[in-house]
Scaffold this motif. Structure first.
Motif, PDB file in Angstrom:
ATOM      1  N   ALA A   1     -36.279  -2.452  22.447  1.00 46.29           N
ATOM      2  CA  ALA A   1     -37.696  -2.084  22.421  1.00 46.29           C
ATOM      3  C   ALA A   1     -37.834  -0.649  22.926  1.00 46.29           C
ATOM      4  CB  ALA A   1     -38.517  -3.038  23.291  1.00 46.29           C
TER       5      ALA A   1
ATOM      6  N   ASN B   1     -39.995  -6.652  23.381  1.00 46.25           N
ATOM      7  CA  ASN B   1     -39.981  -7.367  22.098  1.00 46.25           C
ATOM      8  C   ASN B   1     -40.081  -8.862  22.372  1.00 46.25           C
ATOM      9  OD1 ASN B   1     -37.408  -7.621  23.243  1.00 46.25           O
ATOM     10  ND2 ASN B   1     -36.395  -7.782  21.269  1.00 46.25           N
TER      11      ASN B   1
ATOM     12  N   PHE C   1     -38.671  -1.458  17.577  1.00 44.30           N
ATOM     13  CA  PHE C   1     -38.421  -2.798  18.115  1.00 44.30           C
ATOM     14  C   PHE C   1     -37.394  -3.510  17.244  1.00 44.30           C
ATOM     15  CE2 PHE C   1     -42.648  -1.716  19.568  1.00 44.30           C
ATOM     16  CZ  PHE C   1     -42.739  -2.270  20.837  1.00 44.30           C
TER      17      PHE C   1
ATOM     18  N   GLY D   1     -44.543  -6.761  19.072  1.00 39.37           N
ATOM     19  CA  GLY D   1     -44.300  -5.561  19.868  1.00 39.37           C
ATOM     20  C   GLY D   1     -45.325  -5.526  20.985  1.00 39.37           C
TER      21      GLY D   1
END
Length: 479
Positions: A350, A356, A48, A299
């Motif tokens: 991500a 993200n 991420f 995340g």
């Protein structure tokens, strides 16, 4: 040709170094961290990527004029505003579409928004001729007497909103623009209301790979301009001989001569440590600190249907929220939450099948250790408030890292963690910020704590102002 030293490699310092090198000067840039870009930074974890600073860009032509040719993406929405009652305002770039969205939220208020937008356009034009163009103590030749009235000097931003809108939600939407300068809409000048003219006129943009790529591009331009960049090289002092600067002293003890020193540092750090000046430090202290921020970098498992790049989830009591921040020195228990998700437009941010989420809450610029609630407890409170507004991450969180005012203070030397140095308070706020010329000949200030303010476009404009001042001053002195 002059020898120029730039202290600090934030965007303001980088652009200033570039412009001065292009004027033919010998330029050195010292940055205390191992990377350039200042607050234009990232946090990476487990595939991420999160922006720790700006995530969207306005006034992109400023960067194109420097020679940055990076492709930019314009998100579908400027922003989705969600109010405490569950209603939503989707902000569209096109003014006609925006007025229609306002009418959907509050029937009959679309015409009022058009009038507000026309005022913002006039205010922006006045700002281009004055605040954006040079130091306020010596307005540029293009400035007009009518520009003073164009910025509604008798009004706060909240007062301006009340002048145009009867719907409380739309007044809250206008008040949000005070936070772009780390200030309260109940104290900040109405002039901050010019921001919608920028957003609806030029749009808001995203750089694929994250906005930190702009710092990478600027670094390449510095190299091409033969700017000597020295990383992990803190400056301990700006040195002066009587009325003018003579150079800097590095933390290693080495002295470096310079005809010109540009401080891309917090003004409080300059006058408190690098070139101590109690009178100027007291003046800055009287202005008060801007707000700081708590960032939650999450995340998130899965994809959220319809999630825009940029959302604002408003609190139920905006006035109390800013009272908590600026009067009581406490993080608000019912905070407005900015939610950014660049993975919406950029799969590189991500892992596949994940997002993200960057959640930002405005908080006081003070050590979190002095808050009445701990950082982790406050993080959990923000996530609970988010769930109550329709964004429940239960069962979807891989992690939720936190970035606090203490991190801002320690990484960037920000005054108490204040994002923008001083807050904008009162009608004369623009005149009270530290100016671009320092108290010694050859000393200049650039960056978010100095004129014309913070944010990528403002610090870039500040760099242009400083480069112009240096050229004028050296010409007058015959250098």
């Amino acid at each position: 040709m002059a020898e120029v030293t730039v202290v600090g490699g934030g965007v303001g310092g980088m652009v200033c170094a570039l412009l001065l090198a292009r004027q033919g000067h010998e330029v050195r840039l010292y940055e205390q961290s191992p990377r350039l870009g200042g607050k234009l930074a990232e946090h990476r974890r487990d595939g991420f990527t999160f922006s720790l600073g700006p995530s969207l860009l306005t006034m992109p032509e400023l960067f194109r004029e420097l020679g940055l040719g990076r492709e930019l993406i314009e998100p579908d929405l400027l922003c989705r505003y969600r109010f405490a009652d569950g209603s939503v305002l989707d902000a569209r770039r096109d003014p006609d579409r925006m007025a229609a969205e306002v009418d959907l939220l509050a029937p009959g208020e679309g015409q009022a928004w058009r009038a507000f937008h026309r005022w913002a356009q006039g205010c922006l034009e006045a700002a281009r001729r004055t605040v954006f163009a040079g130091p306020l103590i010596r307005p540029p030749h293009e400035a007009r007497l009518s520009d003073l009235l164009a910025v509604a000097p008798a009004h706060t931003l909240d007062g301006l909103a009340r002048r145009y809108f009867t719907d409380a939600r739309l007044r809250q939407y206008v008040g949000r623009y005070a936070t772009y300068a780390g200030s309260s809409p109940y104290r900040a000048p109405a002039a901050l209301g010019c921001v919608p003219a920028l957003e609806h006129g030029q749009g808001v943009w995203y750089a694929p790979g994250g906005l930190a790529r702009l710092a990478d591009d600027l670094a390449l331009l510095l190299k091409a301009a033969d700017v000597q960049v020295l990383l992990s090289e803190p400056v301990a002092a700006v040195e002066a001989d009587g009325s003018r600067v003579t150079g800097v002293r590095l933390a290693s003890g080495e002295r470096v001569r310079a005809d010109v020193v540009v401080a891309n540092t917090d003004a409080a750090a300059l006058y408190g440590r690098l070139l101590p000046d109690r009178r100027r430090l007291r003046r800055i202290a009287r202005l008060g600190r801007s707000s700081s921020a708590l960032l939650i970098l999450a995340g998130v498992e899965g994809r959220t249907p319809g999630l825009p790049h940029h959302s604002v989830l408003f609190s139920s009591d905006y006035e109390r929220e800013f009272g908590d921040i600026f009067d009581r020195g406490s993080p608000p228990l019912d905070p407005t939450v900015y939610l950014g998700c660049s993975a919406v437009d950029d799969a590189s941010q991500a892992p596949e099948g994940a997002e993200n989420w960057t959640m930002l809450v405005n908080v006081p610029a003070r050590d979190p250790g002095r808050w009445p609630v701990g950082v982790e407890a406050y993080r959990d409170l923000v996530l609970e408030r988010l769930a109550g507004r329709g964004y429940d991450l239960a069962g979807r969180l891989r992690f939720a890292d936190v970035f606090t005012p203490a991190d801002l203070r320690d990484r960037y030397g920000a005054w108490g963690g204040a994002i923008y140095g001083s807050a904008y308070r009162g009608r004369l706020a623009s005149f009270q910020r530290p100016g671009n010329r320092g108290p010694r000949e050859g000393l200049y200030l650039v960056g978010g704590s100095a004129h014309p303010g913070g944010g990528l476009p403002m610090v870039t404009l500040g760099a242009r102002i400083v480069a112009g001042l240096v050229a004028d001053d050296l010409h007058r002195s015959g250098r």
